[in-house]
Each structure stands twice: as C-alpha cells, then as structure tokens.
Motif scaffolding. Structure first.
Motif, PDB file in Angstrom:
ATOM      1  N   ARG A 103       0.939  -1.148  -0.018  1.00  0.00           N
ATOM      2  CA  ARG A 103      -0.067  -0.039   0.056  1.00  0.00           C
ATOM      3  C   ARG A 103       0.703   1.130   0.067  1.00  0.00           C
ATOM      4  O   ARG A 103       1.770   1.341   0.693  1.00  0.00           O
ATOM      5  CB  ARG A 103      -0.998   0.089   1.281  1.00  0.00           C
ATOM      6  N   SER A 104       0.577   2.019  -1.007  1.00  0.00           N
ATOM      7  CA  SER A 104       1.321   3.513  -0.756  1.00  0.00           C
ATOM      8  C   SER A 104       0.633   4.405  -1.817  1.00  0.00           C
ATOM      9  O   SER A 104      -0.558   4.121  -2.271  1.00  0.00           O
ATOM     10  CB  SER A 104       2.849   3.111  -1.569  1.00  0.00           C
ATOM     11  N   PRO A 105       1.066   5.514  -1.635  1.00  0.00           N
ATOM     12  CA  PRO A 105       0.015   6.764  -2.163  1.00  0.00           C
ATOM     13  C   PRO A 105       0.277   6.324  -4.010  1.00  0.00           C
ATOM     14  O   PRO A 105      -0.468   6.975  -4.715  1.00  0.00           O
ATOM     15  CB  PRO A 105       0.997   7.971  -1.788  1.00  0.00           C
ATOM     16  N   GLN A 106       1.218   5.558  -4.301  1.00  0.00           N
ATOM     17  CA  GLN A 106       1.319   5.422  -5.953  1.00  0.00           C
ATOM     18  C   GLN A 106       0.902   4.058  -6.287  1.00  0.00           C
ATOM     19  O   GLN A 106       0.445   3.908  -7.472  1.00  0.00           O
ATOM     20  CB  GLN A 106       2.874   5.413  -6.133  1.00  0.00           C
ATOM     21  N   SER A 107       0.223   3.325  -5.302  1.00  0.00           N
ATOM     22  CA  SER A 107      -0.079   1.951  -5.840  1.00  0.00           C
ATOM     23  C   SER A 107      -1.705   1.718  -5.359  1.00  0.00           C
ATOM     24  O   SER A 107      -2.195   2.140  -4.169  1.00  0.00           O
ATOM     25  CB  SER A 107       0.587   0.885  -5.469  1.00  0.00           C
ATOM     26  N   SER A 108      -2.425   0.836  -6.152  1.00  0.00           N
ATOM     27  CA  SER A 108      -3.911   0.552  -5.693  1.00  0.00           C
ATOM     28  C   SER A 108      -4.046  -0.862  -5.900  1.00  0.00           C
ATOM     29  O   SER A 108      -3.194  -1.591  -6.386  1.00  0.00           O
ATOM     30  CB  SER A 108      -5.015   1.254  -6.834  1.00  0.00           C
ATOM     31  N   ALA A 109      -5.173  -1.244  -5.186  1.00  0.00           N
ATOM     32  CA  ALA A 109      -5.526  -2.703  -5.269  1.00  0.00           C
ATOM     33  C   ALA A 109      -7.014  -2.842  -5.357  1.00  0.00           C
ATOM     34  O   ALA A 109      -7.848  -1.847  -4.993  1.00  0.00           O
ATOM     35  CB  ALA A 109      -4.923  -3.391  -3.982  1.00  0.00           C
ATOM     36  N   LEU A 110      -7.279  -3.923  -6.080  1.00  0.00           N
ATOM     37  CA  LEU A 110      -8.714  -4.239  -6.242  1.00  0.00           C
ATOM     38  C   LEU A 110      -8.957  -5.598  -5.647  1.00  0.00           C
ATOM     39  O   LEU A 110      -8.220  -6.707  -6.053  1.00  0.00           O
ATOM     40  CB  LEU A 110      -8.887  -4.405  -7.710  1.00  0.00           C
ATOM     41  N   VAL A 111      -9.373  -5.672  -4.637  1.00  0.00           N
ATOM     42  CA  VAL A 111      -9.540  -7.212  -3.735  1.00  0.00           C
ATOM     43  C   VAL A 111     -10.759  -7.686  -3.659  1.00  0.00           C
ATOM     44  O   VAL A 111     -11.927  -7.162  -3.228  1.00  0.00           O
ATOM     45  CB  VAL A 111      -9.187  -6.868  -2.135  1.00  0.00           C
ATOM     46  N   ILE A 112     -10.981  -8.807  -4.516  1.00  0.00           N
ATOM     47  CA  ILE A 112     -12.147  -9.543  -4.768  1.00  0.00           C
ATOM     48  C   ILE A 112     -12.145 -10.637  -3.447  1.00  0.00           C
ATOM     49  O   ILE A 112     -11.038 -11.229  -3.271  1.00  0.00           O
ATOM     50  CB  ILE A 112     -12.106 -10.326  -6.010  1.00  0.00           C
ATOM     51  N   THR A 113     -13.479 -10.442  -2.819  1.00  0.00           N
ATOM     52  CA  THR A 113     -13.300 -11.585  -1.536  1.00  0.00           C
ATOM     53  C   THR A 113     -14.867 -11.823  -1.128  1.00  0.00           C
ATOM     54  O   THR A 113     -15.806 -11.105  -1.444  1.00  0.00           O
ATOM     55  CB  THR A 113     -12.906 -10.896  -0.417  1.00  0.00           C
ATOM     56  N   HIS A 114     -14.957 -12.835  -0.455  1.00  0.00           N
ATOM     57  CA  HIS A 114     -16.393 -13.149   0.007  1.00  0.00           C
ATOM     58  C   HIS A 114     -16.411 -12.714   1.552  1.00  0.00           C
ATOM     59  O   HIS A 114     -17.597 -12.910   2.145  1.00  0.00           O
ATOM     60  CB  HIS A 114     -16.694 -14.610  -0.053  1.00  0.00           C
ATOM     61  N   TYR A 115     -15.420 -12.485   2.274  1.00  0.00           N
ATOM     62  CA  TYR A 115     -15.511 -12.494   3.522  1.00  0.00           C
ATOM     63  C   TYR A 115     -14.966 -11.036   4.260  1.00  0.00           C
ATOM     64  O   TYR A 115     -13.909 -10.553   3.929  1.00  0.00           O
ATOM     65  CB  TYR A 115     -14.358 -13.427   4.253  1.00  0.00           C
ATOM     66  N   GLN A 116     -15.914 -10.741   5.024  1.00  0.00           N
ATOM     67  CA  GLN A 116     -15.525  -9.487   5.825  1.00  0.00           C
ATOM     68  C   GLN A 116     -14.071  -9.754   6.550  1.00  0.00           C
ATOM     69  O   GLN A 116     -13.386  -8.692   6.832  1.00  0.00           O
ATOM     70  CB  GLN A 116     -16.695  -9.301   6.898  1.00  0.00           C
ATOM     71  N   ARG A 117     -13.724 -10.751   7.128  1.00  0.00           N
ATOM     72  CA  ARG A 117     -12.606 -11.061   7.880  1.00  0.00           C
ATOM     73  C   ARG A 117     -11.280 -10.378   7.176  1.00  0.00           C
ATOM     74  O   ARG A 117     -10.460  -9.809   7.693  1.00  0.00           O
ATOM     75  CB  ARG A 117     -12.419 -12.443   8.472  1.00  0.00           C
ATOM     76  N   LEU A 118     -11.308 -10.606   6.021  1.00  0.00           N
ATOM     77  CA  LEU A 118     -10.114 -10.292   5.091  1.00  0.00           C
ATOM     78  C   LEU A 118     -10.069  -8.530   5.210  1.00  0.00           C
ATOM     79  O   LEU A 118      -9.031  -8.133   5.217  1.00  0.00           O
ATOM     80  CB  LEU A 118     -10.053 -10.647   3.797  1.00  0.00           C
ATOM     81  N   LEU A 119     -11.270  -8.253   5.281  1.00  0.00           N
ATOM     82  CA  LEU A 119     -11.294  -6.628   5.129  1.00  0.00           C
ATOM     83  C   LEU A 119     -10.941  -6.039   6.735  1.00  0.00           C
ATOM     84  O   LEU A 119     -11.019  -4.754   6.791  1.00  0.00           O
ATOM     85  CB  LEU A 119     -12.763  -6.259   4.534  1.00  0.00           C
ATOM     86  N   ASP A 120     -11.035  -6.942   7.763  1.00  0.00           N
ATOM     87  CA  ASP A 120     -10.669  -6.256   9.094  1.00  0.00           C
ATOM     88  C   ASP A 120      -9.175  -6.005   8.813  1.00  0.00           C
ATOM     89  O   ASP A 120      -8.726  -5.317   9.517  1.00  0.00           O
ATOM     90  CB  ASP A 120     -10.726  -7.365  10.097  1.00  0.00           C
TER      91      ASP A 120
END
Ligand SMILES: Nc1ncnc2c1ncn2[C@@H]1O[C@H](COP(=O)(O)OP(=O)(O)OP(=O)(O)O)[C@@H](O)[C@H]1O
Ligand SMILES: [Mg+2]
Lengths: 494, 249
Positions: free
Chosen positions: B192-209
């Motif tokens: 994670r940095s101001p220069q890079s982005s991510a698209l996270v595909i998931t079924h679970y809240q726990r990853l997003l914690d």
C-alpha cells in the motif's frame, strides 16, 4: 488486440522455423558415380585402402541388403527412395584422409567455425579448469560428407591410452579391435538400413577406452552433409573396456536443399565389466521447409551391448531436425546387473515426422532399464514413440520403468505412443506410464500475466516439460539443446 | 488510476458483464464482493487480457492508457498484477526461475537492468521470509503439488517480488488458515502506498478487517449494484447479498 472467442487462437498460427545452418560449402569434391553395385563398393573400399576382409564384409552386407525391403511398420510416409540415384562416396578433394589441422582446407575450417564447432585446439594447461563462460575442451572428430576431416586433441587422449580416430584409420591402425567388434552388436543383416550402411559406410568415429581408464575429456563427432544427392553412411564404434568410462557427444547439421538427403548411420557401443558409456546426441539435420519440401531422411541404427557385469549404457538424445527420423537407440543388457537408460526429447514441427524410441533387451539377472521419452509436436507434424521392453527367461529380477510424455502445441499435430512389452520371467517388473498434454491456454495466460512474452512462455513450459531429459546432457550441450528447442519452436505460437 | 466505463463482456458468446462502471483512484484499495457466478473473476480476466474473454462494449483505462488494447504482458509491464483465484501449475518450471524470468521481463520493459540469479535469490529470500514462506517453495515447481493455501501464498509472494502498481486479488483469502490470512493481508498492506492501488475480490469481511478498503462494491448479475465505504461489507455479512441485491433491483 482482438479478443478472439477461441482461446487457443494463438497456437494455430503456422510454424516458421528458420534453419540457421542451411548454408552450403563450395569445395571441390571427389565423387563416386551415382548408383550402388559391387563395383561402387570396391571403389569405396579402394579409396580407403581397406584390407581384403573388410571388402568381403561389405560385399556380404550388400548381398543381404539386396534381398531385403525397407521396413513399413513405422508411422512414417515418404515417397520411395531411389537407391540408384545417390552418390555413395563424396570427399573434399584436397583431403586424402585426416591430417594435421594445418593441412585442412581453410574452406572446411571456416565451415565448422560457422557452425560453432571448435576444430582449433586451444592450449589447455593440465589441471586448469576453464574460466567461467569458456568451453571446456572437447575432442572433436569432424566428418564432412563421406570422410573425417579432422580429429582434435589426439595427443592428449593418447597419453591416457584412449584411441579416438576416424574408423577408416582404425581399420588400418587397430585392425584387431575393429575386426573383433565391428558388426558384433549390429550385424550386417540386422535391418534394411543397417545392411545398406554395412555395405557402403564411408567414415565415422572409433573409440577405445582401455581398462580402468576414465576418458579425460568429452569426445564428440560432428557430422555435416554438404554435397548434393549424397547419402551419408557413417559408422561409429565405441568400446569401453572393463572399468572404464567415456562420455561421447554427437551433433549434426546439413545445408538447406529442396531435395531430400539420406542419412543411414550405424552406431555400436560395447561396454565390458563395470564400464560405462554415456552417448548424447543433439540431432539438428535440416528438417525441410514449412511445406515439407527437402530435409534429411534419418534412418539410424544405434545399439549398445552391456556385455559385462554391472556395465551401463546411457543414451540421451535431443532430436529437433530431419524431415523423417527413424531411430531406436537400444540396449542389450547381457551382463548381470547391467543398466540401460534412454532419455529422449523429440521435437517435430511443420511437416516433420519422427518415429523414435528404444529397445531394452534384458538378458542378464537383475538388469535394470529406465526410459524417459518426451515428445513435442507442433504444426502439422507427427511424433511417435515406439518402445520395446523384452525380458528374457533368464533375466530374474529385471526391472524396467518407462515414462512417456507427449506435449502438443496446437491441434493439427499428432502424438502416438506404441509400447511393446514382452516378459518371459515372472520375477521381472515392468512399469509403463504415459501422458499426453497440451500447452494449456491457462498456462500461457498465467505466464503472460506475469510479464512473459508468448514465446518466452512456450520456451519455459517446453523446457520444464523436457527437464528430466535435459539434465542428463553434459552441461554445455544442455545449454545448446535449450537454445535449439527455442529456435525449433520459434513461431509455433503467436 | 483504473477507470472502467460501461464495460460489457462475453465468454463463449455468452454475455457475462452487463455494464461495469468503476474507478479506483491512485493510492486506494477497493473491495469487490458478490455472489458466486456474478462475474467477479470474469472482470479480473477481462482487465488482465485473457483470450476468450471478449469485450463487447465500454472502456477501461490504466493511467489514461487504453488497457483493453494492450497484450497481457504489456498490461503486466504497465504494472497490473492478477492474483489468480485458481493459480496454474507449471510442471518442471522452478518457482525461482519462473519469477526471475517474469521480473526480468518486467524490468526490461521498464528499461531497468536485469537481475542475475544471485541478486534475484537474495531479493526472493527476503520476501519469502517476510511472508513466512519456507525457502524451498522457491525451489519447487510452480504450484505443482502445492496445497490450496500454499498456492495462494505463492501468488502473494509473486506480488511482493513483482511489486505491481495495481494488484487485483481474486479471492486470495479463500482457503487460507487464520495465520496465512494475516500474512496475506500484511503482504497487501506492505504494498500500500500513495502510488499503488489494489482491487480485492473477496467473500469475507474478515479479510477486510486486515485490509481496510477505501470503497466496497457489490457485483451482482454482471453489474455493480451497490458501492459504499468499509461499513458496507459489514452490512453484507449480516444481511447477506439478498438485502442489497433486492435493494438495487
Ligand atoms: N467459458 C464459459 N462459458 C460459459 N459461461 C461461463 C464461462 N466462464 C464463466 N462463465 C459463467 O460466467 C459467470 C461468471 O463467472 P465468474 O467466474 O466471473 O464468477 P465469480 O463472480 O468469480 O464467482 P465465484 O465467486 O464463484 O468465484 C458464471 O455464471 C459462469 O458460469
Ligand atoms: Mg471467481
């Protein structure tokens, strides 16, 4: 970029293999008239100053050959070969038998230079390892059409007692060895092509490693067919006496010509007690063009006899060239506990046809053999593995493991696996595994997603597929073989 | 950074994406959630340029460049990385060799010097250690005989070494144990940095914690039906997709 609905679209494109060794050498040749009859055989024998017994041996082979017909069981198709329309002897004129390097025609030296074959002996200091990036010294016997033009490092080898010379010279200098072993593994009447070779063979290499000697360097023969309408019929004989070891490499190329050229070699290996012979081939004869015009017909009989107890013969081959390949390097495992190995990569592209495999004949007790065959087919080519494992009644405890994998690139090529297993001893164990796979679209996509070009992705996958075989090759040869695979498959996708 | 407008796509002639609008600004992490078969993986393949995934309309740009006109390897060179939902096995191809070939291809494309085997191995060992992966993963053949969880970790290792500017993770958390989940999340957060982005595909809240997203999108029936802040994931976890999908219909 179009997102074609067919995910395999990139592999449908036609193969365009650039053959980089297709140049010809302009040199004055001494040629026998076309045709094959006892007089031509007498001429060849006379040109080579052969003793009477060898001429008789040839004439007997010719008589056998006349009564035979070409085998038709292989999965190969070609127009009939007119054996009367070929030259059976072609030699560079200036060269009367092999001589010192300084005497070799500069045009010939240049040819081998262009092919990347070192005929100049670099000074090597005893015990000094070659610097990184430098080739380790390899002794080379260079055969140009019908004759050997140079053999390098003979002095170094002689010091170790190793004989490495053209077979025509061995006939004169070491008649007792040649007479004892020539035809002892592949008799004159063994098969159609072997009989033809026995009648008209012109040159090839001879190796004898004395008891207990580990040959101090890799030996190699480099075959080059240059002349038009000429058959090449070389004969190689390698004898490893008790407890000795030798590693031998064979390479070959031919100019790009529209007509087909015939190559029918015989290689005989003999390993006595505890001896080991490692024989590696990188075969790169001209394969013909994309339409199937031209190219070498390669009909070769290669056979090794493990005569001694605990002896071992190992064949490793990378076959990328020839319009047609008919070749089954085999081992006769007569000595108890002797070992035979066959590692093969055969690549066919365009209209190439390969029918290759091995025979392992288990005669002695506790004999073991391993077969690893990797076939890669692209374009409209056909690739057949044909393997025989025969266990004789006395071969108690014999073991064979065969693994035979085919990789298809595109969907217009074919791969066939034909195993023959004959076991006449209940204690023997024979295992055979075969797989056929395609370079999957998901593998290519996975690699490209990581940044690899399509060609790099194919090379990576193909090299991965062949790894078990490539690792058996001597280091330098393995690198060359990898490059050759890449060149052969260039343009077969994308 | 990534701008998708009215994107429609078909697989084997069957329309799957029915008009996706999505923008992931530089420096942000977005999550995509959605029922099975809603088109999440299809979207990631279309973005990465897989053959057979036919774009029938709309556009997608990466730093203003037409992403859809580029070959897959050119997209990779531009900085796009896809962690596969089902990583592919490459028999006989060593993991280290594969990764070095890939990294050098990317470096070449960017005009950077290639790494030799020694330099590469040093780098790879550091990253493997950070992800608590044993060194011998590098020696093994790419994904061959890897457990499900090991395959996912290997995707994260590749991501850590290739350092993409836009990472798309397709259910990288599925099949991971609790510890591995943490490690994977750490791997993403490290990038994670101001220069890079991510698209996270998931079924679970726990990853997003662990990877707290800037935005959460719900993909259903080939469309984005709902977008919101991190709290949307929690709503989904409680009410299921039915609540939001019905809502949007
Ligand atoms: N080759 C194909 N032919 C026909 N339909 C396909 C094909 N590939 C995918 N689909 C369909 O497209 C739809 C979307 O699939 P996709 O893999 O994108 O779903 P997903 O959202 O990633 O699901 P999951 O959460 O299960 O991973 C599914 O209905 C699937 O069956
Ligand atoms: Mg999916």
């Amino acid at each position: 970029m179009s997102h074609a609905a067919d995910p395999l679209a990139p592999v449908h494109a036609v193969t365009q293999t650039p053959y980089k060794w297709g140049f010809t050498t302009d040199i004055e040749m001494d040629m026998a008239p076309k045709g094959l009859n006892p007089d031509i055989i007498r001429l060849i024998s006379a040109r080579k100053n052969e003793p009477e017994w060898l001429l008789d041996w040839r004439l007997k082979a010719f008589a056998l050959w006349q009564a035979m017909t070409a085998p038709e069981w292989a999965h190969l198709h070609h127009p009939p070969i007119d054996y009367q329309d070929l030259h059976y002897y072609a030699a560079p004129r200036k060269q009367a038998g092999p001589a010192r390097l300084e005497d070799v025609d500069p045009e010939l030296l240049a040819t081998y230079e262009k092919l990347g074959i070192p005929l100049k002996e670099r000074a090597i200091l005893a015990g000094v390892e070659p610097a990184e990036g430098e080739r380790a010294p390899v002794a080379v016997d260079a055969v140009f059409d019908s004759v050997s033009v140079a053999t390098t490092f003979r002095a170094t080898l002689a010091k170790a007692g190793v004989i490495f010379c053209p077979i025509s010279e061995a006939v004169r200098e070491h008649p007792e060895l040649v007479r004892k072993y020539l035809g002892s593994v592949v008799p004159q009447g063994d098969n159609f092509y072997a009989a033809l070779n026995s009648a008209v063979f012109t040159d090839g290499s001879f190796v004898y490693v004395p008891p207990g000697v580990r040959c101090p360097m890799e030996l190699s023969t480099y075959f080059r067919i240059n002349a038009r309408n000429t058959g090449q019929f070389e004969r190689t004989l390698i004898i490893a006496d008790a407890g000795s070891y030798v590693s031998y490499l064979e390479g070959c190329t031919a100019p790009q010509r529209d007509e087909n050229q015939l190559h029918a070699a015989v290689v005989e290996l003999i390993a006595l007690d505890d001896a080991q012979i490692k024989y590696s081939t990188v075969q790169n004869w001209y394969p013909g063009d994309a339409e199937g015009r031209g190219g070498i017909y390669n009909f070769v009989t290669k056979r090794g006899a493990c005569r001694g107890a605990r002896s071992k013969i190992s064949w490793t081959q990378v076959e990328t060239g020839s319009a047609i390949t008919w070749k089954y390097p085999s081992c006769i495992l007569a000595g108890d506990e002797s070992v035979g190995e066959f590692y093969s990569v055969a690549v066919t592209t365009n209209r190439q046809q390969a029918d290759t495999g091995t025979k392992m004949i288990h005669i002695g007790r506790n004999t073991r053999s391993t077969i690893v065959s990797k076939g890669i087919s692209a374009g409209r080519s056909d690739n057949t593995y044909r393997g025989l494992v025969r266990i004789m009644p006395k071969a108690a405890g014999a073991r064979n493991h065969t693994q035979c994998d085919s990789l298809l690139i595109g969907d217009r090529c074919g791969a066939h696996t034909v195993p023959y297993i004959e076991s006449r001893n209940p204690t023997a164990k024979v295992e055979h595994e075969a797989t056929t796979s395609k370079i999957a679209e998901d593998q290519l996509f996975y690699c490209r997603q990581r940044g690899l070009s399509e060609e790099d992705a194919v090379n990576l996958i193909v090299n991965g597929f062949c790894k078990e075989v490539l690792k058996e090759l001597p280091m330098e040869f393995a690198v060359e073989a990898q490059k050759l695979l890449a060149v052969s498959l260039e343009g077969s996708v994308g | 950074m990534l701008e998708i407008r009215g994107l429609t796509a078909a697989v084997d002639g069957k329309p799957i994406l029915h008009g996706i609008d999505l923008a992931v600004p530089t420096g942000e992490v977005h999550a995509i959630m959605g029922p099975n078969g809603s088109g999440k993986s299809t979207l990631s393949y279309v973005l990465a340029g897989r053959d057979g995934y036919e774009v029938t309309g709309g556009s997608a740009t990466f730093d203003g460049e037409d992403l859809l006109a580029m070959a897959p390897e050119a997209r990779a060179a531009a900085g796009l990385f896809l962690a596969f939902q089902y990583p592919v096995e490459l028999p006989g191809v060593g993991n280290a060799n594969f990764l070095r070939t890939a990294l050098n291809a990317l470096r070449r494309a960017r005009g950077e010097a290639e790494l030799d085997a020694v330099q590469f191995l040093k780098l790879a060992r550091v990253e493997a250690k950070r992800l608590s992966m044993p060194d011998d993963m590098l020696k093994r053949n790419v994904n061959v005989g890897f457990s499900g969880g090991e395959k996912k970790r290997n995707e994260v290792l590749q991501m850590a070494i290739l350092r993409p500017r836009l990472a798309i993770l397709d259910e990288t958390d599925s099949g991971l144990d609790i510890d591995a989940l943490r490690i994977v999340a750490d791997g993403v957060n490290a990038l994670r940095s101001p220069q890079s982005s991510a698209l996270v595909i998931t079924h679970y809240q726990r990853l997003l914690d662990h990877i707290v997203p800037d935005r959460v999108h719900v993909l259903a029936g080939g469309r984005i039906v709902r977008s919101g802040g991190p709290e949307l994931a929690r709503v989904l976890e409680e009410g299921g997709y039915a609540s939001v999908v019905a809502d949007a219909a």
